[in-house]
Enzyme design. Structure first.
Site, PDB file in Angstrom:
ATOM      1  N   HIS A  62      37.089 -48.044  -9.015  1.00  0.00           N
ATOM      2  CA  HIS A  62      37.198 -48.119  -7.775  1.00  0.00           C
ATOM      3  C   HIS A  62      37.363 -49.430  -7.102  1.00  0.00           C
ATOM      4  O   HIS A  62      38.119 -49.845  -8.374  1.00  0.00           O
ATOM      5  CB  HIS A  62      35.392 -48.162  -7.259  1.00  0.00           C
ATOM      6  N   ASP A  66      36.617 -56.493  -9.491  1.00  0.00           N
ATOM      7  CA  ASP A  66      37.096 -56.542 -10.927  1.00  0.00           C
ATOM      8  C   ASP A  66      37.468 -55.244 -11.843  1.00  0.00           C
ATOM      9  O   ASP A  66      37.639 -55.665 -12.978  1.00  0.00           O
ATOM     10  CB  ASP A  66      35.101 -56.587 -11.021  1.00  0.00           C
ATOM     11  N   HIS A 142      27.759 -45.823  -6.147  1.00  0.00           N
ATOM     12  CA  HIS A 142      28.555 -46.800  -5.678  1.00  0.00           C
ATOM     13  C   HIS A 142      28.566 -47.391  -4.608  1.00  0.00           C
ATOM     14  O   HIS A 142      28.019 -46.525  -3.247  1.00  0.00           O
ATOM     15  CB  HIS A 142      29.153 -47.552  -6.373  1.00  0.00           C
ATOM     16  N   ASP A 212      31.167 -48.345 -12.348  1.00  0.00           N
ATOM     17  CA  ASP A 212      29.685 -49.175 -10.961  1.00  0.00           C
ATOM     18  C   ASP A 212      29.635 -47.906 -10.579  1.00  0.00           C
ATOM     19  O   ASP A 212      29.511 -46.888  -9.471  1.00  0.00           O
ATOM     20  CB  ASP A 212      29.812 -49.834 -10.505  1.00  0.00           C
TER      21      ASP A 212
END
Ligand SMILES: [Zn+2]
Ligand SMILES: [Zn+2]
Length: 311
Positions: A62, A66, A142, A212
């Site tokens: 995504h 990070d 997420h 995530d």
């Protein structure tokens, strides 16, 4: 056949205590798949002895920084090294806007083709396959569209036992047919049974990368019985509220998914900068799933048991 995961970065959004942001190399049969590409990925690749020229497939879960701020570095270094083979990039298509601007501003033109395979709108679908493995997307829950990736080996043909078969003078063209289960009749009429000269193939192995995500029970079915489950564990239960607000998971959430999905082993990661010491996360996960490991930068983890090479 090698099947391993090398963690290049185990940190969540703020790198801390020597932990880099998310990135992993999945090595299957000496084919390397780069999974996420946080800041510093190219340095980590170098430190861990992965030549950038061996990477042809990059998967971005995504578009939080990070997970992709290291991409332009990897792509332009490939350029400087004179790459001419294409790179396949599996990502939300908006990533191209970022790459385009960065290349334009730096007046850089890639010497190779960058082929985008957009994940936008994809549910759980096979996005890559070769003769021995397939990779499926795992849509996650997420704040922005996010996908995990499920690597599953294909079931191979039976193994040919050449020592057992030697006495029958089996013609070469019959070997694939025997491996596929067909019997062979010799010119003198003797029946050579497939089962007598072949053995069961190794059990296919699997690795799920759950990037995530908020706690999501639909994963239980979708990552059923994997050999190795990487599941983000940004927080612990003390920070359960924060995990819910930010659509992340706790170590207990990760372990619950591992336990209920029948995973053989759980790898924790994507740690918040809150945690210098990761032992509390490990201890929390182990209360429900004992076979849990903390992923660490620069460490490699084997998926399932290494299997003998096929004949
Ligand atoms: Zn993240
Ligand atoms: Zn994120």
């Amino acid at each position: 056949m090698t099947f391993s995961v090398t963690v290049l970065g185990s940190s969540a959004s703020i790198p801390a205590y020597g932990r880099f942001p998310s990135s992993q190399v999945v090595n299957h049969n000496e084919k390397l798949f780069l999974v996420d590409c946080g800041e510093g990925t190219q340095m980590r690749l170098h430190q861990n002895g992965f030549r950038r020229g061996r990477i042809h497939h990059i998967f971005i879960s995504h578009l939080h920084g990070d997970h992709f701020y290291g991409l332009i570095g990897v792509l332009t270094t490939m350029n400087l090294l004179g790459r001419n083979k294409p790179v396949h990039l599996f990502s939300h298509s908006a990533i191209l806007n970022v790459i385009k601007v960065q290349l334009e501003v730096a007046q850089t033109e890639l010497t190779y083709e960058l082929i985008l395979h957009p994940l936008d709108g994809l549910g759980q679908e096979v996005i890559y396959e070769n003769e021995v493995i397939e990779i499926t997307t795992l849509p996650l829950n997420h704040r922005v569209p996010c996908w995990g990736f499920l690597f599953r080996e294909k079931r191979l043909a039976r193994r040919f036992l050449s020592e057992k078969a030697a006495q029958f003078n089996i013609p070469f063209h019959m070997i694939p047919r025997l491996k596929a289960g067909e019997d062979y009749i010799t010119p003198s009429g003797q029946v050579v049974k497939s089962l007598d000269v072949t053995a069961d193939p190794p059990e296919p192995r699997s690795y799920a990368y759950v990037a995530d995500t908020a706690y999501d029970e639909t994963l239980i079915e979708r990552v059923s019985h994997v050999d190795l489950l990487f599941h983000e564990s940004t927080f612990n239960e003390e920070n359960r509220q924060r995990a819910a607000e930010t659509f992340h998971s706790t170590a207990l959430n990760a372990a619950t998914i591992a336990s209920r999905s029948g995973a053989k082993q759980l790898l924790l990661g994507h740690y918040s900068a809150k945690f210098k010491d990761l032992e509390p996360l490990l201890a929390e996960a182990k209360t429900v799933f004992d076979n849990t490991l903390l992923s660490m930068d620069g460490k490699a983890y084997t998926v399932g048991r290494p299997t003998a090479l096929e004949v």
